[in-house]
Motif scaffolding. Sequence first.
Motif, PDB file in Angstrom:
ATOM      1  N   LYS A   1     -39.135  29.965  -9.409  1.00 55.46           N
ATOM      2  CA  LYS A   1     -39.818  29.528 -10.626  1.00 55.46           C
ATOM      3  C   LYS A   1     -41.137  28.862 -10.231  1.00 55.46           C
ATOM      4  N   ILE A   2     -42.207  29.270 -10.884  1.00 60.29           N
ATOM      5  CA  ILE A   2     -43.562  28.808 -10.562  1.00 60.29           C
ATOM      6  C   ILE A   2     -44.153  28.097 -11.775  1.00 60.29           C
ATOM      7  N   LEU A   3     -44.803  26.979 -11.521  1.00 57.94           N
ATOM      8  CA  LEU A   3     -45.496  26.217 -12.565  1.00 57.94           C
ATOM      9  C   LEU A   3     -46.989  26.502 -12.462  1.00 57.94           C
ATOM     10  N   VAL A   4     -47.592  26.842 -13.586  1.00 53.41           N
ATOM     11  CA  VAL A   4     -49.033  27.099 -13.652  1.00 53.41           C
ATOM     12  C   VAL A   4     -49.626  26.059 -14.590  1.00 53.41           C
ATOM     13  N   ARG A   5     -50.534  25.233 -14.059  1.00 53.42           N
ATOM     14  CA  ARG A   5     -51.113  24.146 -14.847  1.00 53.42           C
ATOM     15  C   ARG A   5     -52.624  24.313 -14.975  1.00 53.42           C
ATOM     16  N   ASN A   6     -53.199  23.519 -15.843  1.00 61.10           N
ATOM     17  CA  ASN A   6     -54.641  23.476 -16.089  1.00 61.10           C
ATOM     18  C   ASN A   6     -55.179  24.791 -16.648  1.00 61.10           C
ATOM     19  N   LEU A   7     -54.356  25.452 -17.469  1.00 64.52           N
ATOM     20  CA  LEU A   7     -54.800  26.685 -18.116  1.00 64.52           C
ATOM     21  C   LEU A   7     -55.671  26.357 -19.319  1.00 64.52           C
ATOM     22  N   ASP A   8     -56.712  27.139 -19.502  1.00 64.74           N
ATOM     23  CA  ASP A   8     -57.476  27.039 -20.732  1.00 64.74           C
ATOM     24  C   ASP A   8     -56.532  27.430 -21.868  1.00 64.74           C
ATOM     25  N   ARG A   9     -56.618  26.739 -22.966  1.00 64.61           N
ATOM     26  CA  ARG A   9     -55.661  26.964 -24.055  1.00 64.61           C
ATOM     27  C   ARG A   9     -55.852  28.304 -24.757  1.00 64.61           C
ATOM     28  N   THR A  10     -56.888  29.054 -24.371  1.00 64.62           N
ATOM     29  CA  THR A  10     -57.101  30.382 -24.971  1.00 64.62           C
ATOM     30  C   THR A  10     -56.560  31.508 -24.093  1.00 64.62           C
TER      31      THR A  10
ATOM     32  N   ARG B   1     -40.888  35.907  -1.199  1.00 61.68           N
ATOM     33  CA  ARG B   1     -42.101  36.233  -0.431  1.00 61.68           C
ATOM     34  C   ARG B   1     -43.266  36.565  -1.364  1.00 61.68           C
ATOM     35  N   GLU B   2     -42.985  37.333  -2.418  1.00 60.43           N
ATOM     36  CA  GLU B   2     -44.028  37.670  -3.398  1.00 60.43           C
ATOM     37  C   GLU B   2     -44.486  36.420  -4.147  1.00 60.43           C
ATOM     38  N   ALA B   3     -43.557  35.558  -4.482  1.00 58.80           N
ATOM     39  CA  ALA B   3     -43.884  34.331  -5.210  1.00 58.80           C
ATOM     40  C   ALA B   3     -44.794  33.435  -4.377  1.00 58.80           C
ATOM     41  N   ILE B   4     -44.492  33.313  -3.089  1.00 57.99           N
ATOM     42  CA  ILE B   4     -45.320  32.482  -2.211  1.00 57.99           C
ATOM     43  C   ILE B   4     -46.725  33.059  -2.104  1.00 57.99           C
ATOM     44  N   LYS B   5     -46.832  34.380  -1.999  1.00 56.04           N
ATOM     45  CA  LYS B   5     -48.158  35.017  -1.952  1.00 56.04           C
ATOM     46  C   LYS B   5     -48.927  34.766  -3.249  1.00 56.04           C
ATOM     47  N   ALA B   6     -48.220  34.825  -4.385  1.00 55.74           N
ATOM     48  CA  ALA B   6     -48.868  34.572  -5.674  1.00 55.74           C
ATOM     49  C   ALA B   6     -49.360  33.130  -5.759  1.00 55.74           C
ATOM     50  N   ILE B   7     -48.542  32.192  -5.316  1.00 55.04           N
ATOM     51  CA  ILE B   7     -48.934  30.779  -5.338  1.00 55.04           C
ATOM     52  C   ILE B   7     -50.178  30.567  -4.495  1.00 55.04           C
ATOM     53  N   LYS B   8     -50.162  31.087  -3.277  1.00 61.11           N
ATOM     54  CA  LYS B   8     -51.310  30.915  -2.376  1.00 61.11           C
ATOM     55  C   LYS B   8     -52.548  31.637  -2.905  1.00 61.11           C
ATOM     56  N   GLY B   9     -52.346  32.806  -3.480  1.00 63.94           N
ATOM     57  CA  GLY B   9     -53.478  33.600  -3.949  1.00 63.94           C
ATOM     58  C   GLY B   9     -54.092  33.114  -5.248  1.00 63.94           C
ATOM     59  N   LEU B  10     -53.290  32.494  -6.103  1.00 65.84           N
ATOM     60  CA  LEU B  10     -53.789  32.108  -7.425  1.00 65.84           C
ATOM     61  C   LEU B  10     -54.104  30.623  -7.578  1.00 65.84           C
ATOM     62  N   ASN B  11     -53.576  29.779  -6.690  1.00 63.30           N
ATOM     63  CA  ASN B  11     -53.862  28.345  -6.795  1.00 63.30           C
ATOM     64  C   ASN B  11     -55.358  28.110  -6.656  1.00 63.30           C
ATOM     65  N   THR B  12     -55.936  27.381  -7.549  1.00 66.60           N
ATOM     66  CA  THR B  12     -57.364  27.024  -7.666  1.00 66.60           C
ATOM     67  C   THR B  12     -58.244  28.172  -8.183  1.00 66.60           C
ATOM     68  N   LEU B  13     -57.644  29.309  -8.574  1.00 68.57           N
ATOM     69  CA  LEU B  13     -58.412  30.399  -9.168  1.00 68.57           C
ATOM     70  C   LEU B  13     -59.107  29.906 -10.430  1.00 68.57           C
ATOM     71  N   ARG B  14     -60.360  30.299 -10.623  1.00 70.39           N
ATOM     72  CA  ARG B  14     -61.073  29.940 -11.853  1.00 70.39           C
ATOM     73  C   ARG B  14     -60.725  30.979 -12.915  1.00 70.39           C
ATOM     74  N   LEU B  15     -60.139  30.506 -14.000  1.00 71.77           N
ATOM     75  CA  LEU B  15     -59.714  31.384 -15.085  1.00 71.77           C
ATOM     76  C   LEU B  15     -60.197  30.777 -16.389  1.00 71.77           C
TER      77      LEU B  15
END
Length: 90
Positions: free
Chosen positions: A2-11, A53-67
């Motif tokens: 389970k992955i938590l994604v924070r600081n998303l723009d509300r749109t 393994r996929e989840a860890i790659k997603a966390i590393k790849g998407l953390n701090t991504l500008r969205l």
Amino acid sequence: MKILVRNLDRTVPEAELLKLFQAYGTVASCTLVMDPVTKKSKGFAFVEMPHGREAIKAIKGLNTLRLHGHGIRVKQAEEKPTDAAPSEAK
């Protein structure tokens, strides 16, 4: 995992978030947390990826991504503690 994604723009729509994570592998679920009164995004989401393994790659790849102008924060979600463990007798 389970992955938590924070600081998303509300749109940011759930479908866009799902697509980002699917680039890293299988996604079992993707849920934007919505305010029950306004029905608008609260700015965070939970993503479930069954393969660690996929989840860890997603966390590393998407953390701090500008969205949508926001640097999102992605990390493994911490499990909520259930009932407190009984105290040990001394």
